[in-house]
Design a protein around this motif. Structure first.
Motif, PDB file in Angstrom:
ATOM      1  N   ILE A  15       8.617 -12.774 -30.067  1.00  0.00           N
ATOM      2  CA  ILE A  15       8.122 -11.884 -31.131  1.00  0.00           C
ATOM      3  C   ILE A  15       8.970 -10.612 -31.259  1.00  0.00           C
ATOM      4  N   PRO A  16       9.201  -9.844 -30.163  1.00  0.00           N
ATOM      5  CA  PRO A  16      10.069  -8.668 -30.322  1.00  0.00           C
ATOM      6  C   PRO A  16      11.497  -9.043 -30.720  1.00  0.00           C
ATOM      7  N   THR A  17      11.948 -10.224 -30.282  1.00  0.00           N
ATOM      8  CA  THR A  17      13.290 -10.668 -30.653  1.00  0.00           C
ATOM      9  C   THR A  17      13.371 -10.953 -32.149  1.00  0.00           C
ATOM     10  N   ILE A  18      12.389 -11.670 -32.681  1.00  0.00           N
ATOM     11  CA  ILE A  18      12.380 -12.005 -34.108  1.00  0.00           C
ATOM     12  C   ILE A  18      12.257 -10.746 -34.967  1.00  0.00           C
ATOM     13  N   ILE A  19      11.335  -9.852 -34.573  1.00  0.00           N
ATOM     14  CA  ILE A  19      11.151  -8.602 -35.332  1.00  0.00           C
ATOM     15  C   ILE A  19      12.422  -7.754 -35.280  1.00  0.00           C
ATOM     16  N   SER A  20      13.011  -7.645 -34.088  1.00  0.00           N
ATOM     17  CA  SER A  20      14.224  -6.837 -33.934  1.00  0.00           C
ATOM     18  C   SER A  20      15.358  -7.372 -34.787  1.00  0.00           C
ATOM     19  N   TYR A  21      15.565  -8.695 -34.751  1.00  0.00           N
ATOM     20  CA  TYR A  21      16.679  -9.268 -35.507  1.00  0.00           C
ATOM     21  C   TYR A  21      16.420  -9.290 -37.007  1.00  0.00           C
ATOM     22  N   THR A  22      15.171  -9.266 -37.407  1.00  0.00           N
ATOM     23  CA  THR A  22      14.864  -9.117 -38.832  1.00  0.00           C
ATOM     24  C   THR A  22      15.362  -7.768 -39.342  1.00  0.00           C
ATOM     25  N   LEU A  57      12.698 -14.037 -19.349  1.00  0.00           N
ATOM     26  CA  LEU A  57      12.241 -14.075 -20.736  1.00  0.00           C
ATOM     27  C   LEU A  57      11.801 -12.697 -21.213  1.00  0.00           C
ATOM     28  N   VAL A  58      11.066 -11.973 -20.364  1.00  0.00           N
ATOM     29  CA  VAL A  58      10.627 -10.621 -20.721  1.00  0.00           C
ATOM     30  C   VAL A  58      11.832  -9.703 -20.895  1.00  0.00           C
ATOM     31  N   LEU A  59      12.815  -9.849 -20.004  1.00  0.00           N
ATOM     32  CA  LEU A  59      14.023  -9.025 -20.098  1.00  0.00           C
ATOM     33  C   LEU A  59      14.798  -9.325 -21.370  1.00  0.00           C
ATOM     34  N   MET A  60      14.817 -10.582 -21.795  1.00  0.00           N
ATOM     35  CA  MET A  60      15.491 -10.937 -23.053  1.00  0.00           C
ATOM     36  C   MET A  60      14.838 -10.239 -24.233  1.00  0.00           C
ATOM     37  N   GLY A  61      13.500 -10.141 -24.205  1.00  0.00           N
ATOM     38  CA  GLY A  61      12.797  -9.408 -25.251  1.00  0.00           C
ATOM     39  C   GLY A  61      13.171  -7.936 -25.240  1.00  0.00           C
ATOM     40  N   ALA A  62      13.278  -7.340 -24.047  1.00  0.00           N
ATOM     41  CA  ALA A  62      13.673  -5.936 -23.924  1.00  0.00           C
ATOM     42  C   ALA A  62      15.100  -5.719 -24.437  1.00  0.00           C
ATOM     43  N   MET A  63      15.981  -6.676 -24.172  1.00  0.00           N
ATOM     44  CA  MET A  63      17.364  -6.576 -24.653  1.00  0.00           C
ATOM     45  C   MET A  63      17.429  -6.651 -26.173  1.00  0.00           C
ATOM     46  N   ALA A  64      16.520  -7.415 -26.778  1.00  0.00           N
ATOM     47  CA  ALA A  64      16.471  -7.493 -28.238  1.00  0.00           C
ATOM     48  C   ALA A  64      16.086  -6.139 -28.835  1.00  0.00           C
ATOM     49  N   VAL A  65      15.122  -5.464 -28.205  1.00  0.00           N
ATOM     50  CA  VAL A  65      14.722  -4.131 -28.664  1.00  0.00           C
ATOM     51  C   VAL A  65      15.887  -3.154 -28.507  1.00  0.00           C
ATOM     52  N   ASP A  66      16.613  -3.275 -27.405  1.00  0.00           N
ATOM     53  CA  ASP A  66      17.787  -2.429 -27.183  1.00  0.00           C
ATOM     54  C   ASP A  66      18.814  -2.617 -28.287  1.00  0.00           C
ATOM     55  N   ARG A  67      19.060  -3.858 -28.688  1.00  0.00           N
ATOM     56  CA  ARG A  67      20.025  -4.133 -29.767  1.00  0.00           C
ATOM     57  C   ARG A  67      19.510  -3.590 -31.106  1.00  0.00           C
ATOM     58  N   TYR A  68      18.205  -3.642 -31.317  1.00  0.00           N
ATOM     59  CA  TYR A  68      17.625  -3.087 -32.542  1.00  0.00           C
ATOM     60  C   TYR A  68      17.870  -1.582 -32.628  1.00  0.00           C
ATOM     61  N   VAL A  87      19.450 -16.084 -26.327  1.00  0.00           N
ATOM     62  CA  VAL A  87      18.025 -16.271 -26.621  1.00  0.00           C
ATOM     63  C   VAL A  87      17.765 -17.674 -27.154  1.00  0.00           C
ATOM     64  N   VAL A  88      18.618 -18.130 -28.061  1.00  0.00           N
ATOM     65  CA  VAL A  88      18.453 -19.474 -28.644  1.00  0.00           C
ATOM     66  C   VAL A  88      18.530 -20.538 -27.557  1.00  0.00           C
ATOM     67  N   ILE A  89      19.539 -20.427 -26.673  1.00  0.00           N
ATOM     68  CA  ILE A  89      19.714 -21.431 -25.616  1.00  0.00           C
ATOM     69  C   ILE A  89      18.594 -21.330 -24.584  1.00  0.00           C
ATOM     70  N   GLY A  90      18.302 -20.099 -24.123  1.00  0.00           N
ATOM     71  CA  GLY A  90      17.305 -19.915 -23.078  1.00  0.00           C
ATOM     72  C   GLY A  90      15.896 -20.274 -23.519  1.00  0.00           C
ATOM     73  N   CYS A  91      15.470 -19.729 -24.650  1.00  0.00           N
ATOM     74  CA  CYS A  91      14.114 -20.012 -25.142  1.00  0.00           C
ATOM     75  C   CYS A  91      13.989 -21.457 -25.610  1.00  0.00           C
ATOM     76  N   GLY A  92      15.064 -21.997 -26.175  1.00  0.00           N
ATOM     77  CA  GLY A  92      15.031 -23.408 -26.588  1.00  0.00           C
ATOM     78  C   GLY A  92      14.809 -24.333 -25.413  1.00  0.00           C
TER      79      GLY A  92
END
Length: 314
Positions: free
Chosen positions: A212-219, A112-123, A248-253
């Motif tokens: 939170i970092p995922t939502i902010i990044s994708y915004t 889960l933490v790594l998924m957040g880091a990947m979201a920042v990377d995509r941002y 993220v949707v599948i994993g966090c869901g």
């Protein structure tokens, strides 16, 4: 069965209900999913490590995500498959039960933490492409990966300690195919409402903390993509994020469905289905989500296959 299980040598995993024929069908289906999961994630790891085209932060994170997926599914699925083949219930000691649960929860938290880091990377890749290589350098990437692993394994020490310190006096039969924490609480005769509430808050902290970092990044990502004038440019920018967002949707869901609940002692069938989503379905989907629509990965894979075919011809 016995009267006090706080010092019990063994628990018994009930596994799946149904006839022997149904168990064979389950075994065939889960063995297929597990085999594809291993092969698919191993291919991703080998490609990321051995192909120069895939030497970027995005694939570096993807390689570590594949390692986590292999470990998470291997914590419980082989034991589950073995139980489907054997008659009766499987015996497991309290310490082995705690170790299995600790590894499963720690690896899941790290993911889960790594998924957040990947979201920042995509941002950074979409919103700051010119500074991408400077911001997401090798030191930053290594720090994020190491931090995700350390956080996961340190964060789950107290929850597992609190669980194995319970007094088990109701039964020693776990109505599950692995050492599910909710079922362990069911077997306890202690008043565990406060502990369950603390575990609920900890689960919320981890999952929401990753979201939170995922939502902010994708915004920011979406607002940037909308401003791109060309259709091809918008499509290319979106394609770099679509696979991660889907995961993220599948994993966090699945994790929200399984862990974010005030009472851990949900019905056995509820926990069994949710656990199958986390342990079997999500790791199975991971290789397809990240590779089927990834042109760079497909090209690199084709090059490897061509080289292999040439070697075989020679």
């Amino acid at each position: 069965m016995l009267k006090n299980y706080s010092s019990a040598i063994k628990f018994y995993l009930l596994g799946f209900h149904g006839s022997k024929g149904l168990h064979i069908i389950f075994f065939a289906a889960f063995f297929f999913l597990y085999s594809v999961t291993l092969m698919g994630n191993i291919v991703i790891i080998m490609m990321v490590c051995g192909n120069k085209r895939l030497q970027s932060p995005m694939y570096f994170f993807l390689g570590h995500l594949s390692v986590l997926e292999i470990l998470i599914t291997s914590v419980a699925v082989p034991l589950m498959l073995w139980g489907l083949l054997l008659p009766g219930m499987q015996a497991i000691s309290l310490m082995a039960c705690g170790a299995q649960l600790y590894l499963y929860l720690s690896l899941g938290t790290s993911e889960l933490v790594l998924m957040g880091a990947m979201a920042v990377d995509r941002y950074v890749a979409v919103c700051h492409p010119l500074r991408y290589n400077i911001i997401m350098n090798s030191r930053t990437c290594c720090f994020l990966v190491i931090a995700s692993w350390l956080f996961g394994f340190l964060f789950q020490i107290w929850p597992i300690y609190a669980t194995i310190q319970l007094t088990f006096c109701k039964s020693n039969v776990i109505d599950h195919f692995y050492c599910d924490r909710g079922q362990l609480f069911k077997l306890s005769c202690d008043d565990s409402h406060f502990t369950q509430f603390i575990l609920f808050l900890m689960a919320v902290f981890v999952i929401i903390g990753a979201l939170i970092p995922t939502i902010i990044s994708y915004t920011y990502i979406i607002s940037t993509i909308v401003k791109i004038p060309s259709v091809s440019g918008r499509r290319k920018a979106f394609s770099t994020c679509a696979s991660h967002f889907t995961f993220v949707v599948i994993g966090c869901g699945s994790c929200l469905f399984l862990y974010v609940k005030p009472k851990q002692t949900q019905a056995a069938e509820y926990n069994r289905v949710a656990s199958l989503l986390v342990l079997v379905v999500t790791p199975f989907l991971n290789p397809f989500i990240f590779t089927l629509r990834n042109d760079k990965f497909i090209e690199a894979f084709r090059d490897v296959m061509k080289r292999c075919s040439q070697l075989l011809k020679d």
